[in-house]
Design an enzyme around this catalytic site. Structure first.
Site, mmCIF file in Angstrom:
data_model
loop_
_atom_site.group_PDB
_atom_site.id
_atom_site.type_symbol
_atom_site.label_atom_id
_atom_site.label_comp_id
_atom_site.label_asym_id
_atom_site.label_seq_id
_atom_site.Cartn_x
_atom_site.Cartn_y
_atom_site.Cartn_z
ATOM 1 N N TYR A 1 76.834 -21.377 43.373
ATOM 2 C CA TYR A 1 77.293 -22.471 42.513
ATOM 3 C C TYR A 1 76.798 -22.209 41.105
ATOM 4 C CZ TYR A 1 78.233 -27.026 40.465
ATOM 5 O OH TYR A 1 78.689 -28.029 39.646
ATOM 6 N N ASP B 1 72.287 -15.828 37.267
ATOM 7 C CA ASP B 1 72.318 -17.271 37.004
ATOM 8 C C ASP B 1 70.951 -17.832 37.424
ATOM 9 O OD1 ASP B 1 74.447 -20.093 38.002
ATOM 10 O OD2 ASP B 1 72.502 -19.968 36.981
ATOM 11 N N LYS C 1 68.298 -26.594 33.043
ATOM 12 C CA LYS C 1 67.301 -27.424 33.728
ATOM 13 C C LYS C 1 65.934 -27.411 33.030
ATOM 14 C CE LYS C 1 69.818 -26.898 38.057
ATOM 15 N NZ LYS C 1 70.284 -28.221 38.510
#
Ligand code: KE4
Length: 429
Positions: free
Chosen positions: A144, A239, A267
């Site tokens: 994802y 990622d 994040k």
């Protein structure tokens, strides 16, 4: 626990917000019950509108590695906010954070800040295509990388949670250049390069898969990806939106000693405010406008408040002993859960790396999306509901990770172990 106010708010929210939320996984759809509406966070705790207190293992899905409302972060944001919230102009703060990121992750010689992980990965792929002149990309089933059109193919996280393998509204043409390989299976990647010679711009991978639940890379897998991409003149994109500054100050690439061409972050580097980033070799990054022709822009990119929160968060994380403390807390949690599982004799396992942890409701070997898909999600739902009622705020999906913060005390962890043990025996009935 009383959820009266949350129930009323959830009903009202659903009139104005699709599913009553601004991000699907927050709606608790796959675990049942209604999502508590939160109003305050402090340290390891989070509080809902009905006054219920929870020990928080979502931590805003990873950013709050210091815990909620860390005083150093809040004080800095307040000070900067008094000078204004946004200028739409360069600020020195962006240079400061860029230098901190580059110092922590040497493969990042230059970086561009954006507002989310989605923007970071979306742009990294555009850059890889612009730099290589090739159109195809490889992602992994269950990987994802946010919700950019071309990446909404066999996605993990909320897509796996809601069993949405693909996404209406994304034209077939947008995804015909997205090839899907199997995580932890380098041969599946090699095969795609063989069948698409000279056409693949990049491989994008979560070096530590965390959107199918936590599934670490098998030995040699990342090294193989580096070799295969080099052999085929394709870029390797890590990622690290979750793993960056989470599994160590240098992220997964430092942990495994693999140097990607581009890295995506998010994040933690925003400390709870919206920041994403992509970065890598100067030669590649220099193609980004206005230095080069590959376009990307953002009204609030590099926002002073968000960048300040990131700077202060990284300052704390760069101090000695921080990751050892996170490891110690997670060691305690992992050992306690494993003890509970074995005493209850359940076909359940714990997957853990650094301060990331997933309890999988299957005892099959876990290497990729298909293996985690064997988990008993109905049993997980019963477990989650019981855990929530007992005051533990855990990811409402089998396909997510729990995040431990510096604010989690041994008392928090021991309380959590007791509640998890109770919830496991409740779910097993
Ligand atoms: P955002 O656009 O949500 O900031 O980042 C997208 C993204 C990119 N890459 C990885 C590895 C990610 O995990 C994410 C987003 N993570 C999910 C939770 N697994 C965010 C939670 C949500 O979607 O609400």
């Amino acid at each position: 626990m009383n959820f009266t106010r949350s129930e009323a708010l959830f009903e009202e929210a659903q009139k104005y917000l699709p599913g009553g939320v601004d991000s699907p996984v927050r709606a608790f759809k796959s675990v049942g019950g209604i999502p508590p509406f939160m109003v305050k966070g402090a340290g390891s705790k989070i509080y809902d509108v009905d006054g219920n207190e929870y020990i928080d293992y979502i931590c805003s899905w990873g950013p709050l590695i210091l815990g909620h409302s860390h005083p150093q972060v809040l004080d800095a944001i307040k000070k900067v906010a008094e000078l204004g919230t946004s200028f739409g102009a360069p600020t020195e703060l962006e240079i400061t954070l860029a230098k901190m990121v580059a110092a922590a992750i040497p493969s990042i010689e230059m970086v561009r800040f954006v507002n989310s992980g989605t923007e970071a990965t979306m742009t990294a792929l555009r850059l890889a295509r612009g730099y290589t002149g090739k159109d195809k990309i490889i992602k992994f089933s269950g990987g994802y990388h946010g919700h950019a059109d071309g990446l909404l193919v066999k996605g993990g996280s909320g897509m796996a949670t809601l069993s949405l393998p693909n996404c209406p509204g994304v034209p077939t043409k947008y995804v015909e250049n997205t090839l899907v390989a199997t995580y932890n299976d380098a041969d599946s990647v090699e095969q795609l390069f063989k069948s698409n010679p000279g056409e693949i711009a990049a491989v994008i991978v979560e070096p530590i898969a965390a959107n199918i639940g936590l599934v670490p890379p098998l030995t040699g897998f990342l090294k193989d990806l580096r070799r295969i991409t080099k052999e085929n003149d394709a870029l390797l994109i890590f990622d690290e939106v979750i793993s960056g500054f989470r599994v160590g100050y240098g992220g997964a690439q430092a942990l495994y000693g693999i140097t990607p061409d581009l890295t995506c972050l998010g994040k933690i580097i925003g400390g709870g405010l919206p920041v994403g980033a992509y970065g890598g070799k100067r030669e590649i990054m220099s193609m980004i406008a206005p230095a080069g022709p590959v376009y990307q822009a953002g009204t609030l990119s590099g926002n002073p408040l968000a960048v300040t929160a990131g700077i202060e968060t990284l300052k704390v994380l760069s101090q000695p002993g921080v990751y050892e403390q996170l490891d110690k807390s997670t060691d305690l949690l992992e050992a306690g859960i494993k003890k509970a599982i074995s005493s209850l004799n359940l076909n359940i396992q714990v997957s853990r790396l650094a301060s990331l942890l997933t309890i999988f409701f299957t005892d099959n070997p876990l290497t990729d999306y298909d293996s985690v898909a064997t988990a008993d999600t109905a049993m997980f739902a019963k477990f989650h509901q019981q855990l929530l009622r007992s005051g533990i705020y855990w990811a409402p999906s089998q396909f997510e990770a729990a995040f431990i913060s510096l604010a989690h005390t041994d008392t928090d962890i021991n309380t959590t172990i007791d509640k998890i043990s109770d919830a496991l025996s409740f779910a097993a009935r």
